[in-house]
Design an enzyme around this catalytic site. Structure first.
Site, mmCIF file in Angstrom:
data_model
loop_
_atom_site.group_PDB
_atom_site.id
_atom_site.type_symbol
_atom_site.label_atom_id
_atom_site.label_comp_id
_atom_site.label_asym_id
_atom_site.label_seq_id
_atom_site.Cartn_x
_atom_site.Cartn_y
_atom_site.Cartn_z
ATOM 1 N N CYS A 120 4.675 -5.242 -4.900
ATOM 2 C CA CYS A 120 6.030 -4.714 -4.750
ATOM 3 C C CYS A 120 6.675 -5.408 -3.554
ATOM 4 O O CYS A 120 5.974 -5.964 -2.711
ATOM 5 C CB CYS A 120 6.007 -3.202 -4.528
ATOM 6 S SG CYS A 120 7.654 -2.465 -4.709
ATOM 7 N N CYS A 122 8.964 -3.837 -1.394
ATOM 8 C CA CYS A 122 9.573 -2.964 -0.383
ATOM 9 C C CYS A 122 8.902 -3.023 0.985
ATOM 10 O O CYS A 122 9.538 -2.758 2.000
ATOM 11 C CB CYS A 122 9.651 -1.523 -0.887
ATOM 12 S SG CYS A 122 8.056 -0.784 -1.240
ATOM 13 N N CYS A 130 12.853 -2.491 -3.357
ATOM 14 C CA CYS A 130 11.707 -3.076 -4.046
ATOM 15 C C CYS A 130 12.022 -4.417 -4.714
ATOM 16 O O CYS A 130 11.315 -4.840 -5.621
ATOM 17 C CB CYS A 130 11.148 -2.083 -5.064
ATOM 18 S SG CYS A 130 10.609 -0.540 -4.284
ATOM 19 N N LYS A 199 6.590 5.855 -12.866
ATOM 20 C CA LYS A 199 6.697 6.113 -11.424
ATOM 21 C C LYS A 199 8.043 6.783 -11.168
ATOM 22 O O LYS A 199 9.099 6.223 -11.457
ATOM 23 C CB LYS A 199 6.587 4.812 -10.644
ATOM 24 C CG LYS A 199 6.727 5.018 -9.144
ATOM 25 C CD LYS A 199 6.517 3.730 -8.385
ATOM 26 C CE LYS A 199 6.754 3.943 -6.900
ATOM 27 N NZ LYS A 199 6.540 2.727 -6.133
ATOM 28 N N ARG A 209 5.989 5.939 3.309
ATOM 29 C CA ARG A 209 7.002 5.008 3.841
ATOM 30 C C ARG A 209 6.858 4.865 5.346
ATOM 31 O O ARG A 209 7.249 3.843 5.908
ATOM 32 C CB ARG A 209 8.396 5.458 3.408
ATOM 33 C CG ARG A 209 8.541 5.276 1.900
ATOM 34 C CD ARG A 209 9.862 5.730 1.347
ATOM 35 N NE ARG A 209 9.823 5.687 -0.118
ATOM 36 C CZ ARG A 209 10.752 6.184 -0.912
ATOM 37 N NH1 ARG A 209 11.818 6.761 -0.381
ATOM 38 N NH2 ARG A 209 10.628 6.104 -2.217
ATOM 39 N N ARG A 221 15.885 4.998 -4.288
ATOM 40 C CA ARG A 221 15.284 4.193 -5.352
ATOM 41 C C ARG A 221 15.606 4.733 -6.760
ATOM 42 O O ARG A 221 14.953 4.388 -7.730
ATOM 43 C CB ARG A 221 13.765 4.145 -5.173
ATOM 44 C CG ARG A 221 13.300 3.661 -3.815
ATOM 45 C CD ARG A 221 11.962 2.939 -3.950
ATOM 46 N NE ARG A 221 11.174 2.871 -2.727
ATOM 47 C CZ ARG A 221 11.464 2.093 -1.695
ATOM 48 N NH1 ARG A 221 12.546 1.344 -1.705
ATOM 49 N NH2 ARG A 221 10.663 2.065 -0.640
ATOM 50 N N LYS A 252 2.736 8.590 -11.559
ATOM 51 C CA LYS A 252 2.838 8.754 -10.118
ATOM 52 C C LYS A 252 4.143 9.465 -9.770
ATOM 53 O O LYS A 252 5.185 9.058 -10.269
ATOM 54 C CB LYS A 252 2.813 7.369 -9.472
ATOM 55 C CG LYS A 252 2.996 7.386 -7.976
ATOM 56 C CD LYS A 252 3.134 5.988 -7.473
ATOM 57 C CE LYS A 252 3.528 6.070 -6.010
ATOM 58 N NZ LYS A 252 3.848 4.801 -5.454
HETATM 59 C C1 PBG Z 1 5.814 0.760 -3.294
HETATM 60 C C2 PBG Z 1 4.985 1.976 -3.338
HETATM 61 C C3 PBG Z 1 5.256 3.271 -2.883
HETATM 62 C C4 PBG Z 1 4.087 4.021 -3.077
HETATM 63 C C5 PBG Z 1 3.165 3.174 -3.671
HETATM 64 N N1 PBG Z 1 3.737 1.921 -3.848
HETATM 65 C C6 PBG Z 1 6.434 3.837 -2.203
HETATM 66 C C7 PBG Z 1 7.735 3.924 -2.849
HETATM 67 O O1 PBG Z 1 7.919 3.615 -4.029
HETATM 68 O O2 PBG Z 1 8.650 4.269 -2.116
HETATM 69 C C8 PBG Z 1 3.889 5.464 -2.688
HETATM 70 C C9 PBG Z 1 2.486 5.890 -2.463
HETATM 71 C C10 PBG Z 1 2.325 7.182 -1.751
HETATM 72 O O3 PBG Z 1 3.288 7.919 -1.477
HETATM 73 O O4 PBG Z 1 1.175 7.510 -1.445
HETATM 74 N N2 PBG Z 1 6.912 0.721 -4.124
#
Ligand code: PBG
Length: 328
Positions: A120, A122, A130, A199, A209, A221, A252
């Site tokens: 990713c 981000c 992202c 997701k 974050r 997002r 997720k």
């Molecule tokens: C990256 C990403 C995120 C998480 C995993 N990969 C954060 C987001 O999308 O903001 C979150 C994982 C967690 O909260 O444990 N995009």
């Protein structure tokens, strides 16, 4: 009572009986431990909102992975914090960056450990989104197709370092096909893709974050991650990703989305994973610290619920503690 009545309690009378009829079992083999790689040496910095989780330089990360492996946790997923951030997130495909270095070090130190990398932008972009930003209709948004090129470079960098599985978490359309084509084109046919297929745009990512320093500087997002209100759409995402070549799919977060896990499980025949995310972990830790819940009991109950819902694989910050609690 004079007539025979149904008595489910007969099978709950002793632990022997209970364990004979138990429908779901948790095993450390189901767990993947997330780890945060940072530049430097000897760095082990605890994340304030995630007690027991650390930003780790590669040397320390290898120690943590060895501990997980010792407790029968077969796999880790790596996130990286680069030295510098820029608008395109070029640190994402730096062969000398913390993730690529960590993959090589892990493959060297514990060859049988399954190394997954999060793909990713981000963590690498200075704006925290992202992908590549573009202005359209007076609005700033993430440019889908331009971002695919960046993700492909990042996945290829991880594959070249020796990753077993790449896991795109960006939620761009068409990314699985793009990554599969890129990996195959470079001779990495055997590198698997775990798609963060469903997701959601979730408040439960807050502590992550902080850990990955990846909060969007502006906006949120919702233009690319899914609406928490939708579950039919999750099936659509999952089907698309499998059609594009995903070897495994993910839901997720996990706990507020157990219904989605169950639906996905019923619908597909690839392995299903679920991410027990940072906010879910932080809530358990905070309540336990206050003495309001029994941490070990609640942790195992939550992980069991994710497995019972239908997840084969659970990504969780509790992995080592849970494996220990299970006697591994
Ligand atoms: C990256 C990403 C995120 C998480 C995993 N990969 C954060 C987001 O999308 O903001 C979150 C994982 C967690 O909260 O444990 N995009």
């Amino acid at each position: 009572m004079t007539f025979p009545i149904e008595r489910p309690r007969r099978l709950r009378r002793t632990e022997t009986l209970r364990s004979m009829v138990r429908e779901t079992t948790l095993s450390p083999k189901n767990f993947v431990l997330p780890l945060f790689a940072v530049p430097g040496k000897g760095v082990r910095k605890e994340v304030g909102s995630m007690p027991g989780v650390f930003q780790l330089s590669v040397d320390e990360l290898v120690k943590e992975a060895k501990l997980a492996h010792k407790h029968s946790v077969p796999s880790v997923i790596l996130f990286g914090l680069p030295e510098h951030k820029d608008p395109l997130g070029s640190g994402g495909w730096d062969a000398q960056g913390p993730v690529a270095q960590a993959v090589r070090a892990l493959k060297d130190a514990v060859p049988e450990l399954c190394v997954i990398t999060d793909v990713c932008m981000c963590e690498y972009t200075d704006h925290g989104h992202c992908g590549k930003l573009v202005k359209r209709r007076g609005q700033t948004e993430v440019d889908n197709d331009a971002t695919l090129e960046l993700l492909a470079r990042e996945a290829l960098c991880h594959a070249q370092a020796g990753a077993d599985i790449v896991a795109p978490s960006d939620m761009m359309d068409g990314r699985i096909a793009k990554l599969r084509q890129t990996l195959d084109g470079d001779g990495f046919q055997d590198v698997a893709i775990l798609s963060y297929a469903a997701k959601y745009a979730s408040g439960f990512y807050g502590p992550f974050r902080e850990a990955a320093d990846s909060a969007p500087q502006e906006g949120d997002r919702r233009g690319y991650q899914m609406d928490p209100a939708n579950s039919r759409e999750a099936l659509r995402e999952v089907h698309l990703d499998i059609a594009e070549g995903a070897d495994m799919v993910m839901v997720k977060p996990a706990l507020s989305y157990l219904d989605v896990i169950a639906k996905v499980r019923a619908e597909v025949n690839v392995p299903v994973s679920a991410y027990n995310v940072s906010g879910e972990y932080a809530m358990v830790k905070a309540a336990a610290k206050n003495g309001w819940i029994d941490e070990q009991r609640v942790m195992l109950e939550l992980l069991l619920s994710i497995k019972r819902a239908g997840a084969d694989i659970i990504l969780t910050y509790h992995a080592i503690d849970a494996a220990r609690a299970l006697g591994a």
